[in-house]
Scaffold this active site. Structure first.
Site, PDB file in Angstrom:
ATOM      1  N   SER A 153     -12.683 -68.980  49.700  1.00 56.27           N
ATOM      2  CA  SER A 153     -13.585 -68.570  50.769  1.00 56.27           C
ATOM      3  C   SER A 153     -13.018 -67.568  51.771  1.00 56.27           C
ATOM      4  O   SER A 153     -13.778 -66.770  52.321  1.00 56.27           O
ATOM      5  CB  SER A 153     -14.101 -69.812  51.492  1.00 56.27           C
ATOM      6  N   LYS A 160     -17.950 -64.890  55.006  1.00 54.77           N
ATOM      7  CA  LYS A 160     -18.932 -64.885  56.097  1.00 54.77           C
ATOM      8  C   LYS A 160     -19.515 -63.493  56.373  1.00 54.77           C
ATOM      9  O   LYS A 160     -20.596 -63.375  56.973  1.00 54.77           O
ATOM     10  CB  LYS A 160     -18.278 -65.416  57.373  1.00 54.77           C
TER      11      LYS A 160
END
Lengths: 318, 318
Positions: free
Chosen positions: A306, A56
């Site tokens: 991730s 992110k």
């Protein structure tokens, strides 16, 4: 084909230049033992080693660094289950502007602490998408802050795509690339990059069975919120965004959902064998391989891990 | 000075060539956040990513690959708390010869499983040094197998030194290098390499307070077994060897012992911030920095993270 999409390869290439030096070029790891167990040749892109512990950081920096001076001064605002909140706080701090963060009351403590440490100003809300969006909109209206949507903002999607770009540049030809889907930011950016750089690659999305709104949307061709998500993969409880839906509908080759048990097994397996800490969401693509739900025998597979933000006091196998 | 030592830099340089391609050249990792917390600029040599999850793969391969054909055919034997056992099993399998492994009955299950998977033939014994050594000697006598001592064999010490050699080659000048001491193999090899490559570097040994035989031996100048070790750092429960004692007496600048609480805190901190899995023994040098027991403020410090083999069902902070 992709000229019509809300995010193009050019957007992602631009993001690479914009965020360079602000986020990490993360390592790609391999494990012969995991290859044996999962029966494929896997290159893991380790976004758990990214700043704030998740991919992110890429999208948030791209969005914040793209703002003009006037908009930047008024700050940014978002709603997030956690990693995007930390990422936006960091990106805003880098630029010296305020970040207003709307978080659900049930966000993991590790993620709350992370946002606070990075200087984000937190406002808690009920753990529903509606409550989050309303709270964020209110702050945007009262402060003039720019809303940086956690996964559907085209700049965010473009930023997330830089992870797959680095992976494909480093490892060369792959037969398939696999990533998890929450709101669709990572998966969309990954799909746009992968289809451009290696047109013949199989692009495979993965999602928990118990948070399968994106899978159902893709399957039916109609974006749906589905049942309330109930998965250990806290980063994937969000609903697929409009832009993500558009991109995935056009570019995906396959979509696999996995059980909660497989997510826990896959997470533990990666910790045990690779000696790296990954969060449940990151284990979802590995779970798809572990469950054998997609035929990738002996294939060269890129997997985006991730993130690695977990509460070490509450591990799912204990 | 070092010409008299049982292991020289030449031995370690030879080990580098011998084991190349059989063990991993592990990555060096850095973390700005850990640097802030520990108040030093730290380069972590990640032997948790080494084959079998620990630096022990280096020494075992060096010892096994140095055997002549006749000796090799009869196999190798050792006693070990675990990582050396797995390492020797792997090295023997690489060369296609048998490995006989004497292990204490209380060895962690993860380490037992690891040896079995790698083809080592296990014989359990009582969890004392005396019982281990007797069992290994008996196998050496009956089979003609070569005893590869887990930490005091000069070939093993030379192999372990290759980790520090890689670290110093990669990162350049350091102010200090810190590693843990169990039997002394890693610390001795590290000290020989570091003193040769960077004569002015501070070489610092670390050990749990509750397994401080090496510290007391170094302090008093007389090798002592000390009290029975009682530390979470299971890799460091062994007694300093004769060769290790010799080398450390000559080359060490400082020796620091750390509390069990600091080991657990340091281990958890590395997992949390760096997203990597390290075992308690590997956390011992980090604990020394965390407790501020050694003055390394703002110094460039190399830390050998010795391994990552932990039982994920029994984490020490839970």
């Amino acid at each position: 084909m992709s000229a019509d999409l809300p995010v193009t390869f050019i957007d992602i290439a631009t993001a690479v230049s914009r965020i360079e030096g602000h986020v990490h070029h993360t390592p790609v790891m391999r494990s012969h033992r995991l290859d044996d167990i999962l029966k494929a040749k896997i290159a893991f892109k380790c976004e758990n080693f990214q700043r704030i512990g998740a991919f992110k950081a890429r999208g948030a920096h791209n969005a914040v660094l793209a703002l003009d001076e006037t908009a930047a001064e008024r700050g940014v605002v978002t709603h997030s289950s956690g990693n995007h909140a930390a990422a936006l706080s960091l990106a805003a701090a880098t630029r010296g502007i305020p970040a207003f963060i709307v978080m659900p009351e049930n966000a993991p403590q590790a993620k709350v602490d992370s946002v606070r440490r990075l200087g984000g100003q937190i406002e808690f809300c009920a753990p529903t998408i509606t409550a989050r969006e309303a709270a964020a909109d209110a702050i945007a209206a009262s402060r003039g802050a720019t809303l940086v949507h956690p996964y559907d903002d085209p700049l965010v999607i473009a930023g997330q795509g830089t992870a797959a770009l680095e992976l494909l540049e480093e490892v060369g030809p792959l037969d398939a690339i696999v990533a998890p889907v929450g709101g669709g930011g990572l998966m969309s950016g990954t799909a746009v990059v992968a289809r451009h750089m290696q047109p013949g690659i199989r692009i495979i999305a993965t999602e928990p069975e118990q948070a399968d709104d994106a899978f159902r949307s893709w399957k039916t061709g109609e974006r749906t919120a589905g049942d309330p998500p109930n998965t250990i993969a806290d980063g994937l409880r969000t609903t697929l965004g409009v832009n993500g839906f558009h991109i995935l509908t056009v570019l995906l080759d396959d979509f696999v959902t996995v059980s909660e048990a497989a997510i826990v097994d896959a997470m533990r397996l990666v910790w045990e064998v690779m000696k790296i800490v990954i969060e449940p969401s990151a284990a979802v693509p590995v779970a798809a391989l572990l469950e054998g739900k997609v035929d990738l025998k002996d294939a060269r597979v890129g997997v985006i891990l991730s993130g690695g933000n977990v509460d070490l006091d509450r591990l799912p196998w204990q």
